[in-house]
Design a protein around this motif. Sequence first.
Motif, short mmCIF file in Angstrom:
data_model
loop_
_atom_site.label_atom_id
_atom_site.label_comp_id
_atom_site.label_asym_id
_atom_site.label_seq_id
_atom_site.Cartn_x
_atom_site.Cartn_y
_atom_site.Cartn_z
N MET A 106 0.84 -1.26 0.00
CA MET A 106 -0.06 0.03 -0.01
C MET A 106 0.76 1.50 -0.09
O MET A 106 2.00 1.14 0.17
N SER A 107 0.28 2.52 -0.54
CA SER A 107 0.94 3.71 -0.45
C SER A 107 1.22 4.25 0.96
O SER A 107 0.54 3.74 1.88
N HIS A 108 1.99 5.29 1.08
CA HIS A 108 2.27 6.02 2.26
C HIS A 108 0.78 6.47 2.96
O HIS A 108 0.67 6.57 3.88
N LYS A 109 0.09 7.10 1.90
CA LYS A 109 -0.95 7.68 2.26
C LYS A 109 -2.06 6.76 2.75
O LYS A 109 -2.75 6.90 3.95
N GLN A 110 -2.24 5.83 2.28
CA GLN A 110 -2.95 4.42 2.71
C GLN A 110 -2.57 4.21 3.99
O GLN A 110 -3.21 4.05 5.01
#
Length: 419
Positions: free
Chosen positions: A69-73
């Motif tokens: 997953m992304s950093h934002k997620q």
Amino acid sequence: MSAHKPSGGRRVVITGWGAITPVGLTVDETWDALISGRSGIGAITSLDASDLPTNLAGEVKGFEPRKYMSHKQLRRMDPYAQYAYAAAGEALRAAKLDVDEENAARVGALIGSGYGPMQSIVEHIGAINERGPRAISPFAPITGAIDSAVGEVSLEYGLAGPTRAMSSACASGTDSIGEAARWIRYGIADAVVSGGAEHIFTRVDMAGSGNAKALSRRTGSPTEASRPFDEDRDGFVMSAGSGVLVLESAEHAVARGATILAELAGYAATSDAHHWTAPHPEGRGARAAMRGALADAGIEASEVDYINAHGTSTVYNDQSELDSIRAVFGARAEQIPISSTKSMTGHMIGAAGAVEAIVGGLVINKGIVPPTINCHKPIDEAVNFVANEAQRHDVDVVMSNSFGFGGHNAVVVLRRWAP
């Protein structure tokens, strides 16, 4: 073995599965560890347990969230949701199920958890008490919600059908799979991403379960602590992880040329209405759930080839479950293998039933039954608990049991796919 058309209509099949467990970060890794009899239990590293009743845990090891997953997620996801998200991704890739604008409204998700985002909730409470309201992220209401896992899966894959969270303690994963199957049977959805996830390694949860005398205190030999159906068992081991399956109607799976791994043939759920932590003394709810799942599948007890037991390694649960199996199966209870993979994974609470359903499907496909390790002095010598080493068996029908605090009982029956 004839195919049974369920009362609700459509037959339900499994076309993909994914797992994050204390013994592996994929289904294949988990399966290899289980059939090899490798334990994932050790001294807990994620919190200070020096003053807790026990320091034993089945932690997920080597999990790197940024691979999934992304950093934002990641900023808005509790570990339990991260595990579910990763397992769902594996399951969908395995199923080769593409979701687009045409079919999105017919694809749902149902992911259960016994306790949900406990680590995040504890962290949020600590932050506001120590640093005040400005320390709380605007993502806190999302991160701290029990539907955060299913919400993230729905957002990522565009699942526009019904998406829900379910909580029924240790039966959450099995209940989620069973209820998702009902959505498909009754035409509410054509496919559902379903399973369970858990991560409750907080000092509160470890202290509470330890003070309830539910957890093993065999701290001197962690890999031997979880010992279902053994005379020397002294409690379960708290664990984390996730199991997620892709369920589809048989028609939908066949039409798109999917590989069918097994049929989810039957499901039933009951409640003991007896005690918060102890099983009913006569196994009333457990027996009813097992009989109900068999009836739902149109399968006789004599047709079941393997039982993946709830088998927590607690004194009361193991004996109660065995008594219930004997009541339902009669002499058949001494003729079929019965094992508990919790001997290796520990108890993943809301994820346990989902992972164990996957194990049941793998047993059908592989012809190997994973062992109950640490079962050196079985509580019943006449029963084949698959003690310590995997066994080869031809298996067409599997029963998987999940019984939880609060008297929740959920049972699924899987069958080899036959059109």
